[in-house]
Design an enzyme around this catalytic site. Structure first.
Site, PDB file in Angstrom:
ATOM      1  N   HIS A  63      31.354  25.332  -5.319  1.00  0.00           N
ATOM      2  CA  HIS A  63      30.357  24.308  -5.648  1.00  0.00           C
ATOM      3  C   HIS A  63      30.716  23.612  -6.952  1.00  0.00           C
ATOM      4  O   HIS A  63      29.964  23.624  -7.928  1.00  0.00           O
ATOM      5  CB  HIS A  63      28.969  24.952  -5.734  1.00  0.00           C
ATOM      6  CG  HIS A  63      28.457  25.398  -4.406  1.00  0.00           C
ATOM      7  ND1 HIS A  63      28.478  26.718  -3.993  1.00  0.00           N
ATOM      8  CD2 HIS A  63      27.948  24.690  -3.358  1.00  0.00           C
ATOM      9  CE1 HIS A  63      28.000  26.810  -2.764  1.00  0.00           C
ATOM     10  NE2 HIS A  63      27.658  25.603  -2.355  1.00  0.00           N
ATOM     11  N   ASN A  64      31.865  22.913  -6.935  1.00  0.00           N
ATOM     12  CA  ASN A  64      32.389  22.244  -8.127  1.00  0.00           C
ATOM     13  C   ASN A  64      32.474  20.742  -7.879  1.00  0.00           C
ATOM     14  O   ASN A  64      31.992  20.240  -6.858  1.00  0.00           O
ATOM     15  CB  ASN A  64      33.774  22.836  -8.440  1.00  0.00           C
ATOM     16  CG  ASN A  64      34.668  22.828  -7.217  1.00  0.00           C
ATOM     17  OD1 ASN A  64      34.714  21.819  -6.499  1.00  0.00           O
ATOM     18  ND2 ASN A  64      35.329  23.938  -6.948  1.00  0.00           N
ATOM     19  N   ASP A 220      27.232  17.811   3.638  1.00  0.00           N
ATOM     20  CA  ASP A 220      27.329  18.974   2.753  1.00  0.00           C
ATOM     21  C   ASP A 220      28.140  20.112   3.375  1.00  0.00           C
ATOM     22  O   ASP A 220      28.874  20.803   2.680  1.00  0.00           O
ATOM     23  CB  ASP A 220      25.916  19.460   2.418  1.00  0.00           C
ATOM     24  CG  ASP A 220      25.917  20.542   1.351  1.00  0.00           C
ATOM     25  OD1 ASP A 220      24.950  21.295   1.270  1.00  0.00           O
ATOM     26  OD2 ASP A 220      26.912  20.620   0.591  1.00  0.00           O
ATOM     27  N   GLN A 271      33.518  31.847  11.107  1.00  0.00           N
ATOM     28  CA  GLN A 271      33.614  30.379  11.212  1.00  0.00           C
ATOM     29  C   GLN A 271      33.259  29.899  12.624  1.00  0.00           C
ATOM     30  O   GLN A 271      32.619  28.871  12.790  1.00  0.00           O
ATOM     31  CB  GLN A 271      35.010  29.896  10.836  1.00  0.00           C
ATOM     32  CG  GLN A 271      35.219  29.810   9.335  1.00  0.00           C
ATOM     33  CD  GLN A 271      34.153  28.994   8.640  1.00  0.00           C
ATOM     34  OE1 GLN A 271      33.116  29.526   8.245  1.00  0.00           O
ATOM     35  NE2 GLN A 271      34.362  27.699   8.503  1.00  0.00           N
TER      36      GLN A 271
HETATM   37  C1  LIG Z   1      21.294  28.699   8.537  1.00  0.00           C
HETATM   38  O1  LIG Z   1      21.690  29.119   7.253  1.00  0.00           O
HETATM   39  C2  LIG Z   1      23.007  29.433   7.071  1.00  0.00           C
HETATM   40  C3  LIG Z   1      23.927  29.406   8.123  1.00  0.00           C
HETATM   41  C4  LIG Z   1      25.258  29.729   7.874  1.00  0.00           C
HETATM   42  C5  LIG Z   1      25.658  30.073   6.583  1.00  0.00           C
HETATM   43  N1  LIG Z   1      26.970  30.366   6.246  1.00  0.00           N
HETATM   44  C6  LIG Z   1      27.908  30.794   7.152  1.00  0.00           C
HETATM   45  O2  LIG Z   1      27.728  30.867   8.317  1.00  0.00           O
HETATM   46  C7  LIG Z   1      29.301  31.111   6.650  1.00  0.00           C
HETATM   47  C8  LIG Z   1      29.358  31.620   5.265  1.00  0.00           C
HETATM   48  N2  LIG Z   1      30.230  30.032   6.849  1.00  0.00           N
HETATM   49  C9  LIG Z   1      30.246  28.808   6.301  1.00  0.00           C
HETATM   50  N3  LIG Z   1      29.325  28.373   5.387  1.00  0.00           N
HETATM   51  C10 LIG Z   1      29.550  27.074   4.934  1.00  0.00           C
HETATM   52  C11 LIG Z   1      30.584  26.256   5.377  1.00  0.00           C
HETATM   53  C12 LIG Z   1      30.464  25.035   4.695  1.00  0.00           C
HETATM   54  N4  LIG Z   1      29.401  25.129   3.895  1.00  0.00           N
HETATM   55  N5  LIG Z   1      28.860  26.351   4.026  1.00  0.00           N
HETATM   56  C13 LIG Z   1      27.788  26.812   3.235  1.00  0.00           C
HETATM   57  C14 LIG Z   1      27.985  26.971   1.886  1.00  0.00           C
HETATM   58  C15 LIG Z   1      26.964  27.431   1.091  1.00  0.00           C
HETATM   59  C16 LIG Z   1      25.719  27.716   1.634  1.00  0.00           C
HETATM   60  C17 LIG Z   1      25.504  27.550   2.994  1.00  0.00           C
HETATM   61  C18 LIG Z   1      26.547  27.093   3.800  1.00  0.00           C
HETATM   62  C19 LIG Z   1      26.292  26.878   5.304  1.00  0.00           C
HETATM   63  C20 LIG Z   1      31.502  26.775   6.336  1.00  0.00           C
HETATM   64  O3  LIG Z   1      32.452  26.127   6.790  1.00  0.00           O
HETATM   65  N6  LIG Z   1      31.293  28.050   6.754  1.00  0.00           N
HETATM   66  C21 LIG Z   1      24.747  30.087   5.541  1.00  0.00           C
HETATM   67  C22 LIG Z   1      23.425  29.764   5.776  1.00  0.00           C
END
Ligand SMILES: COc1ccc(NC(=O)[C@H](C)Nc2nc3c(cnn3-c3ccccc3C)c(=O)[nH]2)cc1
Length: 324
Positions: A63-64, A220, A271
């Site tokens: 987050h930069n 985002d 992923q």
């Molecule tokens: C519905 O709430 C959610 C759903 C998914 C996730 N995170 C994940 O599934 C995992 C960590 N993967 C993931 N998470 C990602 C991506 C892009 N942004 N992001 C992200 C980053 C910070 C906080 C939440 C998310 C989704 C990505 O390509 N992959 C986090 C929160």
């Protein structure tokens, strides 16, 4: 000129550019959307604003400032792809782009679950009563910056962004929409207003608001809609930040989220789950609003090939990996 065109597509590779060059690319986006003329924003006021923004992003793995650029560049690409300049007011586009630039200001690298944990109870959680503490903080920092930026002509930027004409959503609503715990709420809201969507009806501010929130959400979390050589490093950055948090949580005896635990995370399967259950549904809902854009009729093939190829490759990936 080739660069200017490439800046409008999802294949743009942020890793090729230094921060100083990225600052210029951000100015190019604001200039090419005619904000300078339509809001009489002086270039030096925009530069001052963007420099203050640059200063307030932290040097953490994900987050930069580069993430801020990627989200803003994806928003910019979506605006051109969906021809939003002819469908929304300039002020809406300015709010979308400024929200994208500001959406993760002063992110600490620790997510809301950590902030609000009863045993962590960070200053932000206390200040915002556990309600989207990070996102509320990003907004607060955005307005601190907008107050500071001078000369007065940038007041027009401040004024415009505080403008609440006809319930048009402020940056706060757009920035607050990036809290992933609200993912389903915001997606369902968009689904509910979609059938009634009519761009010619300028009174439909709640429809525009729902669209702006979806667009900043898509921008985002859409690294995976970019070419693999651009997306892959971003996943490593994200996991680095997540693993750092879970290491601290383990040390502090706090609960650890499974998708952050270095001993539990499997990159491909997490992923696939994220793309299948979070990212593609979001893109597909957005595509419903722009049928001519995403469903690739022959007529416009050249303009969007990169988009459909990028997304199609994900569809292929999902089906090949048979994650049904
Ligand atoms: C519905 O709430 C959610 C759903 C998914 C996730 N995170 C994940 O599934 C995992 C960590 N993967 C993931 N998470 C990602 C991506 C892009 N942004 N992001 C992200 C980053 C910070 C906080 C939440 C998310 C989704 C990505 O390509 N992959 C986090 C929160």
């Amino acid at each position: 000129e080739e660069l200017r065109q490439n800046l409008k597509t999802p294949t743009f590779d942020n890793w090729q550019w230094e921060d100083a060059e990225i600052m210029v690319l951000l100015q190019v986006m604001f200039t090419d959307l005619d904000f300078i003329s339509s809001f009489n924003i002086e270039p030096e006021a925009l530069q001052h604003f963007l420099f203050e923004v640059y200063r307030r992003y932290n040097n953490i793995p994900f987050h930069n400032f580069k993430h801020c650029f990627c989200v803003t560049q994806m928003m910019y690409g979506l605006i051109w792809l969906t021809d939003l300049r002819n469908k929304l007011e300039d002020i809406d586009l300015l709010i979308m782009m400024t929200s994208a630039v500001c959406h993760d200001l002063d992110h600490t690298g620790y997510n809301n679950a950590y902030q609000v944990d009863i045993n962590a109870r960070t200053e932000l959680a206390l200040r915002y009563n556990d309600i989207s503490p990070l996102e509320n903080h990003h907004c607060a920092v955005a307005f601190q910056i907008l107050q500071r930026v001078r000369p007065p002509s940038s007041a027009s930027l401040c004024f415009q962004l505080h403008l609440n004409h006809l319930g048009v959503s402020w940056p706060p609503e757009c920035i607050l929409a990036t809290d992933m715990t609200r993912h389903n709420e915001i997606l369902n809201k968009f689904k509910s207003v979609l059938p009634a969507f009519d761009f010619t009806n300028k009174e439909h501010k709640d429809l525009v608001r729902a669209l702006m929130m979806i667009l900043i959400k898509v921008s985002d979390i859409s690294n995976e809609a970019r070419p693999m050589e651009v997306a892959e490093p971003w996943l490593d950055c994200l996991l680095q930040e997540f693993f750092n948090q879970s290491d601290v949580e383990k040390l502090e005896g706090l609960p650890v989220s499974p998708f952050m635990d270095r001993d539990k995370v499997n990159k491909p399967s997490s992923q696939i789950g994220f793309i299948r259950f979070v990212l593609l549904p979001l893109f597909m809902e957005l595509a419903n609003l722009f049928p001519l854009t995403f469903n690739d009729p022959k007529g416009h093939r050249c303009k969007r090939r990169r988009w459909t190829e990028a997304l199609d490759s994900k569809f292929v990936l999902i089906s090949l990996l048979g994650c049904n």
